[in-house]
Design a protein around this motif. Structure first.
Motif, PDB file in Angstrom:
ATOM      1  N   ASN A 195      57.567  26.254  -9.645  1.00  0.00           N
ATOM      2  CA  ASN A 195      58.403  25.885  -8.673  1.00  0.00           C
ATOM      3  C   ASN A 195      59.775  25.797  -9.451  1.00  0.00           C
ATOM      4  OD1 ASN A 195      59.295  24.049  -6.267  1.00  0.00           O
ATOM      5  ND2 ASN A 195      59.490  22.333  -8.007  1.00  0.00           N
ATOM      6  N   TYR A 196      60.945  25.729  -8.751  1.00  0.00           N
ATOM      7  CA  TYR A 196      62.267  25.974  -9.393  1.00  0.00           C
ATOM      8  C   TYR A 196      63.169  25.080  -9.020  1.00  0.00           C
ATOM      9  CZ  TYR A 196      60.534  30.619 -10.737  1.00  0.00           C
ATOM     10  OH  TYR A 196      59.743  31.448 -11.247  1.00  0.00           O
ATOM     11  N   CYS A 256      69.158  33.878 -11.009  1.00  0.00           N
ATOM     12  CA  CYS A 256      69.395  32.607 -12.053  1.00  0.00           C
ATOM     13  C   CYS A 256      68.764  32.925 -13.415  1.00  0.00           C
ATOM     14  CB  CYS A 256      68.449  31.642 -11.250  1.00  0.00           C
ATOM     15  SG  CYS A 256      69.004  31.254  -9.682  1.00  0.00           S
ATOM     16  N   THR A 262      72.374  29.110 -12.360  1.00  0.00           N
ATOM     17  CA  THR A 262      72.709  30.501 -11.848  1.00  0.00           C
ATOM     18  C   THR A 262      73.473  31.380 -12.450  1.00  0.00           C
ATOM     19  OG1 THR A 262      74.971  29.735 -10.911  1.00  0.00           O
ATOM     20  CG2 THR A 262      73.008  29.509  -9.383  1.00  0.00           C
ATOM     21  N   ASN A 305      65.172  36.025  -9.753  1.00  0.00           N
ATOM     22  CA  ASN A 305      65.786  36.005  -8.356  1.00  0.00           C
ATOM     23  C   ASN A 305      65.238  34.710  -7.663  1.00  0.00           C
ATOM     24  OD1 ASN A 305      67.617  38.164  -8.260  1.00  0.00           O
ATOM     25  ND2 ASN A 305      65.997  39.349  -8.275  1.00  0.00           N
ATOM     26  N   PHE A 306      66.132  33.904  -7.370  1.00  0.00           N
ATOM     27  CA  PHE A 306      65.492  32.552  -6.666  1.00  0.00           C
ATOM     28  C   PHE A 306      66.529  32.110  -5.716  1.00  0.00           C
ATOM     29  CE2 PHE A 306      65.491  28.018  -6.395  1.00  0.00           C
ATOM     30  CZ  PHE A 306      64.297  27.729  -5.774  1.00  0.00           C
ATOM     31  N   ASP A 307      66.267  32.012  -4.606  1.00  0.00           N
ATOM     32  CA  ASP A 307      67.118  31.292  -3.541  1.00  0.00           C
ATOM     33  C   ASP A 307      68.355  32.441  -3.418  1.00  0.00           C
ATOM     34  OD1 ASP A 307      67.819  29.396  -1.775  1.00  0.00           O
ATOM     35  OD2 ASP A 307      69.039  28.009  -3.101  1.00  0.00           O
TER      36      ASP A 307
END
Length: 194
Positions: free
Chosen positions: A169-170, A147, A125, A141-143
């Protein structure tokens, strides 16, 4: 599983006279990364990807009997694509500029592998990077958070035809051993305090 270390870049952001991966953190950083993969005891083969951009790094690897895969050095994606097309296995890809990498974090990352996913990128992050005094040029941007890529991925190479339209996939792992990669002289200066 095969371990791949990307070591064919120019390292231009560091603005050095020599090659970035030969900088020392106890020993040359490239050897530190390779040893971390070896010490994890997870890989049937470890390949270091070199190019004409890194002749001294290549020489050091050869002197240490480390298997290399030489590419044109056109670019990271092109070089990686060339290597992955020649393999038919699960692959962990890491950049060669992670001086804090160790066998323990490698084992933790490999546990994230899911066979139904073609490509899993390991992220940290932005808040975690900032807490270490680091920054990165590649946000995503993830979740619901900003990040950054760590340069580490888990890849099912036998399911890849091209790196063009892969569904990525992250996984977020906020750990300084993978967050700390050398992109600038300031990063190298910070390393002595890590």
């Amino acid at each position: 599983m095969i371990g791949i270390v990307m070591a064919g870049g120019k390292g231009t952001r560091m603005d050095l006279d020599g090659e970035k991966l030969l900088l020392k953190y106890k020993k040359p950083i490239i050897l530190h990364v390779v040893d971390s993969l070896k010490n994890s005891n997870l890989f049937s083969k470890i390949l270091v990807i070199t190019s004409t951009n890194s002749p001294k790094t290549k020489k050091l690897l050869e002197e240490n009997d480390i298997e290399i895969f030489d590419t044109t050095g056109i670019g990271y994606v092109e070089d990686l694509n060339l290597v992955l097309k020649s393999l038919d296995d699960i692959v962990l890809v890491t950049s060669g500029d992670l001086p804090l990498l160790d066998d323990d974090i490698i084992q933790k990352i490999v546990k994230q592998y899911e066979s139904d996913k073609i490509w899993t990128s390991i992220l940290v992050t932005k808040n975690f990077l900032s807490s270490l005094g680091l920054e990165s040029d590649y946000p995503l941007n993830f979740d619901n958070q900003v990040c950054h890529y760590t340069g580490i991925s888990l890849v099912n190479s036998n399911r890849i035809t091209s790196l063009g339209n892969l569904e990525e996939n992250y996984v977020i792992i906020d750990d300084k051993r993978i967050a700390f990669n050398l992109n600038s002289k300031q990063d190298y200066d910070l390393l002595s305090t890590a």
